[in-house]
Design an enzyme around this catalytic site. Structure first.
Site, PDB file in Angstrom:
ATOM      1  N   TRP A  53      -2.241   4.529   3.263  1.00  9.11           N
ATOM      2  CA  TRP A  53      -1.056   3.472   3.178  1.00  9.11           C
ATOM      3  C   TRP A  53      -0.374   4.155   4.388  1.00  9.11           C
ATOM      4  O   TRP A  53       0.498   3.217   4.663  1.00  9.11           O
ATOM      5  CB  TRP A  53      -0.627   3.981   1.825  1.00  9.11           C
ATOM      6  CG  TRP A  53      -1.690   3.790   0.444  1.00  9.11           C
ATOM      7  CD1 TRP A  53      -2.225   4.639  -0.187  1.00  9.11           C
ATOM      8  CD2 TRP A  53      -1.869   2.328   0.232  1.00  9.11           C
ATOM      9  NE1 TRP A  53      -2.844   4.144  -0.915  1.00  9.11           N
ATOM     10  CE2 TRP A  53      -3.018   2.556  -0.825  1.00  9.11           C
ATOM     11  CE3 TRP A  53      -1.638   1.181   0.961  1.00  9.11           C
ATOM     12  CZ2 TRP A  53      -3.512   1.418  -1.258  1.00  9.11           C
ATOM     13  CZ3 TRP A  53      -2.410   0.085   0.096  1.00  9.11           C
ATOM     14  CH2 TRP A  53      -3.216   0.036  -0.810  1.00  9.11           C
TER      15      TRP A  53
ATOM     16  N   ASP B 158       7.497   7.198   1.628  1.00 10.87           N
ATOM     17  CA  ASP B 158       6.604   6.303   0.483  1.00 10.87           C
ATOM     18  C   ASP B 158       6.608   7.419  -0.699  1.00 10.87           C
ATOM     19  O   ASP B 158       5.486   8.110  -0.394  1.00 10.87           O
ATOM     20  CB  ASP B 158       5.385   5.661   1.237  1.00 10.87           C
ATOM     21  CG  ASP B 158       4.671   4.779   0.024  1.00 10.87           C
ATOM     22  OD1 ASP B 158       5.131   4.793  -1.164  1.00 10.87           O
ATOM     23  OD2 ASP B 158       3.847   4.134   0.539  1.00 10.87           O
TER      24      ASP B 158
ATOM     25  N   LYS C 289       3.212   3.323 -10.966  1.00 10.65           N
ATOM     26  CA  LYS C 289       2.537   4.349 -11.125  1.00 10.65           C
ATOM     27  C   LYS C 289       3.362   5.308 -12.107  1.00 10.65           C
ATOM     28  O   LYS C 289       2.814   5.696 -13.223  1.00 10.65           O
ATOM     29  CB  LYS C 289       2.413   5.187  -9.722  1.00 10.65           C
ATOM     30  CG  LYS C 289       2.144   4.483  -8.636  1.00 10.65           C
ATOM     31  CD  LYS C 289       0.485   4.180  -8.473  1.00 10.65           C
ATOM     32  CE  LYS C 289       0.125   3.577  -7.057  1.00 10.65           C
ATOM     33  NZ  LYS C 289      -0.988   3.259  -7.055  1.00 10.65           N
TER      34      LYS C 289
END
Length: 363
Positions: free
Chosen positions: A106, A175, A199
């Protein structure tokens, strides 16, 4: 299957487990929210009923994280992946530099997007070590004049997590999609935090951004309206129709976090859950092999392999039969992964640890 209403042992990496009580509340209120005669999904986002839901979600997040007054909290769409481009679009000039610390896929994707707008520089990377650890603070080659420093706090694919955040001169942007609200943090260390909800915060569809107000004053204004942070900060995230159901669910999850005793209790619970599974790995005499180095292990995503590939396939097949869901590793790396986000119960993690011990005993 889990004994609670025959619910699965859910270790999905995202969308992932939600608290059962939150789902039951949503079920009760789905058709008639707050005696409006309408579902939350049918309410106007300009209505007083939704405005209350919206503002309470912001207030709860501000309280739980002790977000100072010089930060804005906004709800966006597009997931964390849109933030990969929105951040450099707002803050990285064509002749400017931003520092990116690579700890997994990511952060690589975030770096690739930044290259479209300016000059991102890799300030540290553990790619050569298969992303098994987080770089040490003294390994970071940071530029004080950078527009910002970007990190990914938890790496879902490789199962690593930052335990200490770097002190940076440039604004630190993080992030936090897969470990937001899993432990207390000092918001003041960051210029901007972003996280997809799917999440720890709720269902997919909402992205939370916490942004320091002084960054807004420096942002590029020659970009499309829907890609400016100021569009949303100036309109309380209501410039256009927001993901109303997702925001409602996020608010209910925040109520659940409060009911658990707040982030200190959540953090202790997460440590206890992860320890069950890591102990099964560490005490297996290398029958199970963890991917991440111990000092960098994630409390959210536990990644491991079995020494024999055929045995690994059998492990995953038998686990599926036993009611365990989502244990396959990411398609890019394979192996096994147990995602133990906030809403995954201790009993579910205990069941997996017991299954791992039993499977090893059989084989």
């Amino acid at each position: 299957m889990s004994s609670t209403n025959q619910r699965a042992f859910n270790f999905n990496a995202g969308p992932s487990a939600l608290p059962l009580g939150v789902l039951q509340t949503a079920q009760e209120q789905l058709v008639n929210f707050n005696n409006t005669g309408m579902s939350i999904m049918e309410l106007s986002h300009r209505s007083k009923d939704f405005e209350q839901v919206h503002n309470e979600a912001i207030a709860r997040l501000r309280t739980l994280y002790a977000v100072p007054d010089n930060y804005e909290i906004i709800f966006l769409q597009g997931g964390a992946s849109l933030q990969f481009s929105m951040i450099p679009m707002n803050f990285l000039q064509q002749d400017g530099q931003a520092d990116y610390i690579l700890t997994g896929v990511w952060s690589e994707k975030a770096l690739a997007e930044a290259k479209l707008f300016g000059t991102p520089v890799v300030a540290a990377s553990t790619k050569d070590h298969h992303y098994k650890h987080i770089p040490a603070i003294d390994e970071l080659n940071l530029n004080d004049a950078a527009a910002y420093v970007h990190i990914t706090t938890n790496n879902t694919i490789y199962g690593t997590q930052w335990k200490e955040f770097p002190a940076t001169t440039a604004p630190l942007i993080a992030d936090m999609s897969s470990d937001i609200l899993s432990t207390p943090i000092d918001i003041n260390k960051f210029g901007l935090i972003y996280a997809g909800a799917q999440k720890n915060l709720g269902p997919s569809g909402v992205t939370v951004v916490i942004i320091r107000k002084d960054l807004l004053d420096k942002a590029n204004t020659h970009i499309p309206t829907m890609l400016k942070y100021s569009t949303f900060t100036e309109n309380n995230s209501l410039y256009n129709t927001p993901p109303t159901f997702g925001i409602y669910m996020l608010g209910e999850v925040l109520k659940w976090v409060e009911a658990q005793g707040g982030l200190e209790k959540i953090a202790a619970h997460n440590e206890a859950k992860a320890k069950l599974i890591y102990d099964a790995i560490d005490e297996s005499n290398s029958f199970y092999v963890g991917h991440a180095d111990k000092e960098s292990r994630s409390l959210m995503n536990i990644t491991f392999r079995l020494a024999d590939e055929e045995l690994e396939k059998q492990f995953l097949a038998e686990a599926k039969e036993a009611g365990f869901v989502g244990l396959n590793g990411h398609r890019s790396v394979g192996g096994c992964r147990a995602s133990t986000y906030n809403a995954v119960p201790y009993a579910t993690c205990k069941a997996l640890a017991d299954f791992m011990v039993q499977f090893q005993a059989k084989h």
